[in-house]
Write a protein that holds these residues in place. Structure first.
Motif, PDB file in Angstrom:
ATOM      1  N   GLN A 109       1.072  -1.146  -0.082  1.00 48.00           N
ATOM      2  CA  GLN A 109      -0.417   0.025   0.383  1.00 48.00           C
ATOM      3  C   GLN A 109       0.639   1.447   0.163  1.00 48.00           C
ATOM      4  O   GLN A 109       0.798   2.600  -0.228  1.00 48.00           O
ATOM      5  CB  GLN A 109      -0.907   0.340   1.141  1.00 48.00           C
ATOM      6  N   ALA A 110       1.844   1.252   0.264  1.00 47.46           N
ATOM      7  CA  ALA A 110       2.887   2.621   0.382  1.00 47.46           C
ATOM      8  C   ALA A 110       3.288   2.265  -0.623  1.00 47.46           C
ATOM      9  O   ALA A 110       3.609   4.090  -1.533  1.00 47.46           O
ATOM     10  CB  ALA A 110       4.360   1.821   1.404  1.00 47.46           C
ATOM     11  N   ALA A 111       3.730   1.625  -1.266  1.00 49.53           N
ATOM     12  CA  ALA A 111       4.270   0.998  -2.893  1.00 49.53           C
ATOM     13  C   ALA A 111       3.209   2.012  -3.431  1.00 49.53           C
ATOM     14  O   ALA A 111       3.836   3.121  -4.299  1.00 49.53           O
ATOM     15  CB  ALA A 111       5.030   0.621  -3.421  1.00 49.53           C
ATOM     16  N   LEU A 112       1.952   1.674  -3.473  1.00 44.00           N
ATOM     17  CA  LEU A 112       1.364   2.481  -4.088  1.00 44.00           C
ATOM     18  C   LEU A 112       0.668   4.003  -4.084  1.00 44.00           C
ATOM     19  O   LEU A 112       0.429   4.624  -4.583  1.00 44.00           O
ATOM     20  CB  LEU A 112      -0.627   1.413  -3.884  1.00 44.00           C
ATOM     21  N   TYR A 113       1.263   4.225  -3.301  1.00 37.81           N
ATOM     22  CA  TYR A 113       0.473   5.483  -2.269  1.00 37.81           C
ATOM     23  C   TYR A 113       1.839   6.454  -3.120  1.00 37.81           C
ATOM     24  O   TYR A 113       1.573   8.003  -2.951  1.00 37.81           O
ATOM     25  CB  TYR A 113       0.956   5.499  -1.135  1.00 37.81           C
ATOM     26  N   LEU A 169       0.809  21.127   3.538  1.00 35.86           N
ATOM     27  CA  LEU A 169       0.800  20.005   2.323  1.00 35.86           C
ATOM     28  C   LEU A 169       0.053  19.654   1.704  1.00 35.86           C
ATOM     29  O   LEU A 169      -0.451  20.115   1.431  1.00 35.86           O
ATOM     30  CB  LEU A 169       1.337  19.333   4.011  1.00 35.86           C
ATOM     31  N   GLN A 170       0.705  18.862   1.137  1.00 36.21           N
ATOM     32  CA  GLN A 170       0.587  18.429  -0.477  1.00 36.21           C
ATOM     33  C   GLN A 170       0.474  17.452  -0.763  1.00 36.21           C
ATOM     34  O   GLN A 170       1.090  16.286  -0.219  1.00 36.21           O
ATOM     35  CB  GLN A 170       1.614  18.535  -1.758  1.00 36.21           C
ATOM     36  N   TYR A 171      -0.931  16.430  -0.929  1.00 33.58           N
ATOM     37  CA  TYR A 171      -1.300  14.749  -0.724  1.00 33.58           C
ATOM     38  C   TYR A 171      -1.764  14.390  -2.204  1.00 33.58           C
ATOM     39  O   TYR A 171      -2.359  14.807  -2.798  1.00 33.58           O
ATOM     40  CB  TYR A 171      -2.208  15.315   0.456  1.00 33.58           C
ATOM     41  N   PRO A 172      -1.202  13.514  -1.877  1.00 34.28           N
ATOM     42  CA  PRO A 172      -1.189  12.776  -3.568  1.00 34.28           C
ATOM     43  C   PRO A 172      -2.745  11.934  -3.570  1.00 34.28           C
ATOM     44  O   PRO A 172      -3.146  11.009  -2.502  1.00 34.28           O
ATOM     45  CB  PRO A 172      -0.410  10.995  -4.290  1.00 34.28           C
ATOM     46  N   ILE A 173      -4.132  12.357  -4.451  1.00 33.77           N
ATOM     47  CA  ILE A 173      -5.118  12.297  -4.559  1.00 33.77           C
ATOM     48  C   ILE A 173      -4.790  11.035  -5.436  1.00 33.77           C
ATOM     49  O   ILE A 173      -5.332  10.292  -6.236  1.00 33.77           O
ATOM     50  CB  ILE A 173      -5.909  12.415  -5.096  1.00 33.77           C
ATOM     51  N   ASN A 174      -4.883   8.875  -4.998  1.00 35.57           N
ATOM     52  CA  ASN A 174      -4.581   7.937  -5.818  1.00 35.57           C
ATOM     53  C   ASN A 174      -5.073   7.309  -4.841  1.00 35.57           C
ATOM     54  O   ASN A 174      -5.048   5.882  -4.753  1.00 35.57           O
ATOM     55  CB  ASN A 174      -3.660   8.380  -6.049  1.00 35.57           C
ATOM     56  N   GLY A 175      -6.481   7.436  -3.992  1.00 35.38           N
ATOM     57  CA  GLY A 175      -6.586   6.447  -3.290  1.00 35.38           C
ATOM     58  C   GLY A 175      -7.480   5.358  -3.890  1.00 35.38           C
ATOM     59  O   GLY A 175      -7.332   4.189  -3.534  1.00 35.38           O
ATOM     60  N   PHE A 176      -8.581   6.013  -4.409  1.00 31.54           N
ATOM     61  CA  PHE A 176      -9.333   5.445  -5.598  1.00 31.54           C
ATOM     62  C   PHE A 176      -8.452   4.363  -6.083  1.00 31.54           C
ATOM     63  O   PHE A 176      -8.065   2.662  -6.621  1.00 31.54           O
ATOM     64  CB  PHE A 176      -9.906   5.656  -6.121  1.00 31.54           C
ATOM     65  N   GLN A 177      -7.953   4.886  -7.190  1.00 27.57           N
ATOM     66  CA  GLN A 177      -5.790   4.143  -7.815  1.00 27.57           C
ATOM     67  C   GLN A 177      -5.468   2.853  -7.129  1.00 27.57           C
ATOM     68  O   GLN A 177      -5.556   2.060  -8.113  1.00 27.57           O
ATOM     69  CB  GLN A 177      -4.936   4.951  -8.386  1.00 27.57           C
TER      70      GLN A 177
END
Length: 414
Positions: free
Chosen positions: A69-73, A92-100
């Motif tokens: 899950q960390a790698a996918l994050y 701070l900036q956050y990747p929006i890739n949870g559904f991905q």
């Protein structure tokens, strides 16, 4: 010094008690769900020994899951969002890739099952996996606490820097602990635990199919309802950046254990119960339960979408006509639409869905309704914390809002 909040959860003694009570409750539920009587309030059928809890393969599996899950994050995201403004005026900036990450996990799982991965066997590893996750939570929380000792005052959470090590370990000293681009709190809030919850549910469904010949309708409903809930959370991942967990609470044992252990191994309780206590569910009752869940989900999603749309752009045509109350902070409080009905309409939807998730398990046992009972107490407590913070933040405007919207969660009741 960062401003300090009043001590919560009974202070250091309450925090210490919860650090024992929460894991004990989780293991109690895991044990009684598989027992014949399945009594929520009775003693567990037995106390497992260390040889049943400790399993190096289970620990390796758990750490591999976290690593995946960390790698996918860390994969490129479809969008990068900014969080709320911090004390030092940065965002701070956050990747929006949870559904991905969710879809890629499903793809990898599908390939594994096609290659012969015995997914149903996961249900036999719940105890050692829960033990590994609990051990991980304690160690990780200790590392976060030590890391926070070197953090600047501007990085500390309002409530987790009391000076008492037990209380601060529990609540979390640092607001947004990070390692490079990996934000630990943001990662743990929605990724390993929620996706793990769906995975455990699916493994229990597969195990039931292997034992009974096919999954029961009740098991299908529980899996479907909770899959929808998790998928919705990951699709609307950006919305979590404005929640109390992200903007106010530090990242300590309370959230670490909750995210990594409590969610996957406790929220899957209905599916665990159904595996060991199959329930016959007719189509009329199943249709009624689906209707109840649909009502809850509609309220939950519509209320959250209205709030998020208004926060992003108050001039959006979908919310521009809603009545508001101005505040001294420059922000406005919605006083019509869903948020004019009760102060927390999303909580109302949550509770209706919690009921729908329990109903497929029948009414002969209280155990499957633990989630509903627990979640009710959680949301009432969270609502009280939110009330206090909003009173501090908005002052007289919040008092006016409470006068205009007197009911907190359930119209005309509470």
């Amino acid at each position: 010094m960062a401003p300090k909040d009043p001590l919560e959860f009974g202070g250091p003694l309450g925090a210490a008690a919860l650090m024992l009570l929460l894991p004990a409750t989780m293991f109690h539920l895991l044990l009684v769900a598989r027992s014949g009587p399945a009594r929520l309030l009775g003693p567990p059928p037995y106390l497992p020994g260390l040889e049943e809890l400790w399993s190096p393969p289970a620990l390796l599996l758990w750490l591999s899951w976290l690593g995946l899950q960390a790698a996918l994050y860390l994969l490129p995201a479809r969008k990068v969002a900014e969080g709320q403004e911090l004390k030092d005026k940065n965002r701070l900036q956050y990747p929006i890739n949870g559904f991905q990450a969710f879809l890629l996990t499903a793809l990898l799982l599908g390939l594994g099952v096609t290659a012969g991965l015995p997914l149903g066997a996961l249900s036999d590893l719940l105890l050692p996996l829960a033990f590994s996750s609990t051990l991980t939570a304690f160690i990780f929380s200790l590392l976060l606490y030590l890391k926070a000792l070197a953090a600047p005052a501007s990085a500390l959470a309002p409530g987790g820097n009391s000076g008492n090590p037990v209380y601060d370990f529990f609540l979390g000293r640092e607001l947004n602990p990070r390692f490079s681009s990996l934000d630990f709190k943001y990662f743990c809030e929605l990724r390993p635990g929620l996706i793990g919850w769906v995975l455990i549910n699916l493994a229990l469904l597969v195990q039931e199919a292997e034992l009974q010949g096919s999954p029961s309708l009740a098991m299908w409903l529980v899996n479907g309802f909770q899959l929808l809930y998790v998928g919705d959370a990951l699709w609307h991942e950006e919305a979590i950046l404005t929640t109390m967990d992200m903007t106010h609470d530090g990242f300590g044992f309370m959230l670490v254990f909750g995210d990594l252990a409590w969610v996957p191994f406790t929220y899957s309780l209905q599916a665990q119960f159904l595996l060991h206590h199959p329930q016959t569910l007719g189509l009329p009752m199943a249709s009624t339960i689906c209707f109840i869940n649909a009502i809850g989900y509609y309220i939950f999603r519509a209320a959250n979408s209205q709030k998020n749309t208004f926060r992003k752009n108050p001039s959006d045509p979908r919310v521009a006509e809603l009545e508001t109350i101005p505040t001294a902070t420059g922000r406005q409080l919605l006083v019509s639409g869903w948020w004019g009905m009760v102060r927390h309409p999303n909580y109302l939807g949550d509770l209706i869905m919690a009921l729908a998730w329990s109903l497929p398990c029948g009414t002969s046992h209280l155990l499957p309704y633990f989630y509903l009972l627990y979640f009710t107490s959680l949301l009432v407590h969270r609502e009280a914390r939110d009330e206090r913070l909003c009173q501090q933040k908005y002052g007289l405007a919040w008092q006016e809002y409470c006068r205009r919207v007197p009911y907190r969660i359930v119209p005309y009741i509470y």
